[in-house]
Design a protein around this motif. Structure first.
Motif, short mmCIF file in Angstrom:
data_model
loop_
_atom_site.label_atom_id
_atom_site.label_comp_id
_atom_site.label_asym_id
_atom_site.label_seq_id
_atom_site.Cartn_x
_atom_site.Cartn_y
_atom_site.Cartn_z
N PRO A 231 127.51 66.92 -34.09
CA PRO A 231 126.67 66.38 -34.17
C PRO A 231 125.39 65.46 -33.78
O PRO A 231 126.27 65.71 -32.43
CB PRO A 231 126.73 65.87 -35.51
N MET A 232 124.64 65.83 -32.92
CA MET A 232 123.70 65.24 -32.95
C MET A 232 123.50 64.13 -32.79
O MET A 232 123.73 63.42 -33.83
CB MET A 232 121.64 65.62 -32.83
N PRO A 233 123.00 63.01 -31.55
CA PRO A 233 123.43 61.88 -31.72
C PRO A 233 122.42 60.70 -32.53
O PRO A 233 121.27 61.40 -32.70
CB PRO A 233 123.38 61.78 -30.16
N PRO A 234 122.58 60.30 -33.44
CA PRO A 234 121.38 59.45 -33.71
C PRO A 234 120.25 58.85 -33.27
O PRO A 234 120.47 57.91 -32.32
CB PRO A 234 122.14 57.95 -34.73
N MET A 235 119.53 59.22 -33.58
CA MET A 235 117.99 58.28 -33.16
C MET A 235 118.16 57.01 -32.93
O MET A 235 118.64 56.74 -34.19
CB MET A 235 116.94 59.48 -34.04
N PRO A 236 117.00 56.50 -32.04
CA PRO A 236 117.48 54.97 -31.45
C PRO A 236 116.52 54.31 -32.76
O PRO A 236 115.92 54.43 -33.58
CB PRO A 236 116.49 54.52 -30.55
N GLN A 237 117.33 53.25 -33.35
CA GLN A 237 116.42 52.40 -34.42
C GLN A 237 115.03 52.12 -34.09
O GLN A 237 114.61 52.03 -32.60
CB GLN A 237 117.08 51.32 -35.00
N TYR A 271 118.72 58.62 -25.53
CA TYR A 271 118.45 59.66 -26.51
C TYR A 271 117.76 60.62 -25.83
O TYR A 271 117.69 61.75 -25.65
CB TYR A 271 118.25 58.75 -27.67
N TRP A 272 116.54 59.84 -26.03
CA TRP A 272 115.62 60.48 -25.23
C TRP A 272 115.30 60.94 -24.57
O TRP A 272 115.03 62.08 -23.03
CB TRP A 272 114.39 59.28 -25.43
N ALA A 273 116.00 60.20 -23.32
CA ALA A 273 116.29 61.07 -21.91
C ALA A 273 116.61 62.14 -21.92
O ALA A 273 116.31 62.56 -20.75
CB ALA A 273 116.83 59.35 -20.51
N ASP A 274 117.95 61.47 -22.34
CA ASP A 274 118.69 63.14 -22.33
C ASP A 274 117.94 64.49 -23.11
O ASP A 274 117.67 66.00 -22.55
CB ASP A 274 119.77 62.75 -23.31
N LEU A 275 117.06 64.35 -24.06
CA LEU A 275 115.90 65.70 -24.34
C LEU A 275 114.93 65.62 -22.72
O LEU A 275 115.23 67.21 -22.70
CB LEU A 275 115.20 64.98 -25.78
N ALA A 276 114.24 64.84 -22.11
CA ALA A 276 113.96 65.54 -21.78
C ALA A 276 114.56 66.26 -20.17
O ALA A 276 113.84 67.16 -19.67
CB ALA A 276 113.29 64.07 -20.84
N ARG A 299 124.92 66.61 -14.90
CA ARG A 299 125.42 64.98 -14.94
C ARG A 299 125.43 63.68 -15.38
O ARG A 299 125.32 62.57 -15.59
CB ARG A 299 125.77 64.57 -13.43
N HIS A 300 123.55 63.59 -15.77
CA HIS A 300 122.98 62.21 -16.15
C HIS A 300 122.57 62.92 -17.73
O HIS A 300 122.40 61.25 -18.33
CB HIS A 300 120.71 62.69 -15.97
N LEU A 301 122.99 63.73 -18.16
CA LEU A 301 123.59 63.89 -19.95
C LEU A 301 124.24 62.85 -20.50
O LEU A 301 125.80 62.75 -20.13
CB LEU A 301 123.25 65.04 -19.95
N LYS A 302 124.30 61.97 -21.37
CA LYS A 302 124.56 60.98 -22.00
C LYS A 302 125.93 60.98 -22.66
O LYS A 302 126.56 61.02 -23.53
CB LYS A 302 124.09 59.49 -22.15
N HIS A 303 125.04 62.29 -23.71
CA HIS A 303 125.77 62.88 -24.77
C HIS A 303 126.91 64.15 -24.26
O HIS A 303 125.85 65.19 -23.83
CB HIS A 303 124.63 63.47 -25.76
N ASP A 304 127.88 64.27 -24.54
CA ASP A 304 128.73 65.45 -24.19
C ASP A 304 127.95 66.20 -25.08
O ASP A 304 129.00 67.81 -24.47
CB ASP A 304 130.15 65.07 -24.70
N GLY A 305 127.84 66.52 -26.39
CA GLY A 305 127.38 67.65 -26.94
C GLY A 305 126.83 68.68 -26.06
O GLY A 305 126.47 70.10 -26.93
#
Length: 341
Positions: A231-237, A271-276, A299-305
């Protein structure tokens, strides 16, 4: 037809099987197709909104189309940057008449999403939180593109936000994966705006169809077999809209090659930095195709998916570490699935 699944891949597999075996032959304007009329699709885990397959893993075009909608734009050059085929949908080679963005995020009566959020904040049990996209004026004169989506309805039940999309027509090969991605992302944005959990996503279609030119593609998709879920990670609260506005500013800067505005990456939540970063990877490939630059950005991506989409889209082999991680997860998922059966 009713199809219920946890992931987009499970949903697509069942839809394609049904269309290929039970679909009624029709001859619409765009070519021969197989159709099931009156289909309800349910995605019980909306963050499993991205296919993990070779043919339907459409991360970059899905993200680009989502941001086009969130920007409230109908500009052809914006969406054609991500999906060049949209040029066929323009009446004037500048705009797309049926674009959802201005209908959802325009001023006055078209500021619909903000009114939905406000309505549900004041009346959580409301049944009136509906966005209308298809309008009676859309068929008064010919346009190359009119909305396929009629309405989006949001309801809160047991502190979970559920969503029902109603469509007059849906191309199961080209349109469905993009629609599920965009609308479940909007669903999660509304859920975060209201401070409630993400519920189920339902997708009702009048004409759910598969063009015969895509039959072989659908069969190859089915032959790819079961895919490990990610899954995509949860959007921040919290309120997501300041981050959305920042992401839209970054998107415009990246798309237009304005490097002076991309320094906002550093101030964004992961979360948003990954999309950018994904947008920057897409731009890098379009401008120079340099795989070393793409690896540096990856290498800057936090989400390995997201790694598999980058490797697949840009013809890059996974690193040994990535391959081992994917192999381990696949084995764990297969083992868990076997234990449940």
């Amino acid at each position: 037809m009713y199809v219920c699944a946890d992931s987009l891949d499970d949903l697509l597999a069942r839809v394609y099987r049904q269309l290929l075996t039970r679909g009624t032959s029709i001859e619409p304007t765009k070519g021969s197709a197989r159709e099931i009329y009156g289909a309800l699709l349910k995605l019980s885990a909306p963050r499993l909104r991205l296919s993990r397959t070779e043919s339907r893993g459409l991360l970059f075009s899905c993200l680009g189309e989502l941001l086009w909608i969130l920007a409230g734009s109908n500009a052809l050059d914006f969406i054609a940057y991500y999906i060049p085929e949209y040029a066929k949908s323009s009446d004037d080679e500048q705009t797309v008449f049926g674009a959802y963005g201005p209908r959802m995020f325009g001023t006055g009566p078209n500021e619909q999403l903000a009114r939905v959020i406000s309505s549900l904040k004041s009346k959580p049990d409301s049944r009136q939180a509906v966005i209308q996209l298809f309008d009676r004026h859309d068929i008064l004169e010919y346009h190359r593109d009119i909305p396929c989506t009629c309405t989006l309805q949001f309801v809160i039940r047991d502190r979970r936000l559920h969503m029902l999309t109603s469509m007059r027509s849906n191309d199961a090969w080209l349109g469905l994966p993009h629609d599920v991605f965009a609308f479940t992302m909007v669903q999660e944005l509304v859920a975060r705006s209201l401070g409630v959990k993400l519920g189920e996503y339902r997708h009702f279609v009048g004409s759910l169809h598969l063009y015969k030119r895509d039959d072989k593609k659908a069969i190859r998709y089915l032959d790819e077999g079961w895919q490990p879920r990610k899954p995509m990670p949860p959007m921040p609260q919290g309120d997501p809209w300041p981050s959305v506005r920042t992401l839209l500013e970054v998107e415009e800067a990246v798309r237009n090659g304005d490097a002076s505005r991309t320094d906002r990456f550093d101030s964004m939540a992961p979360y948003w930095a990954d999309l950018a970063t994904l947008l920057d990877i897409h731009r890098t490939f379009k401008t120079n195709g340099n795989q070393n630059d793409i690896r540096r950005l990856k290498r800057h991506l936090k989400h390995d998916g997201y790694a598999m989409y980058i490797n697949k889209r840009y013809g890059m082999a996974s690193s040994i570490k990535e391959q081992a991680t994917i192999f381990d997860r696949s084995n764990e998922a297969s083992k868990a699935r076997h234990e449940r059966t």
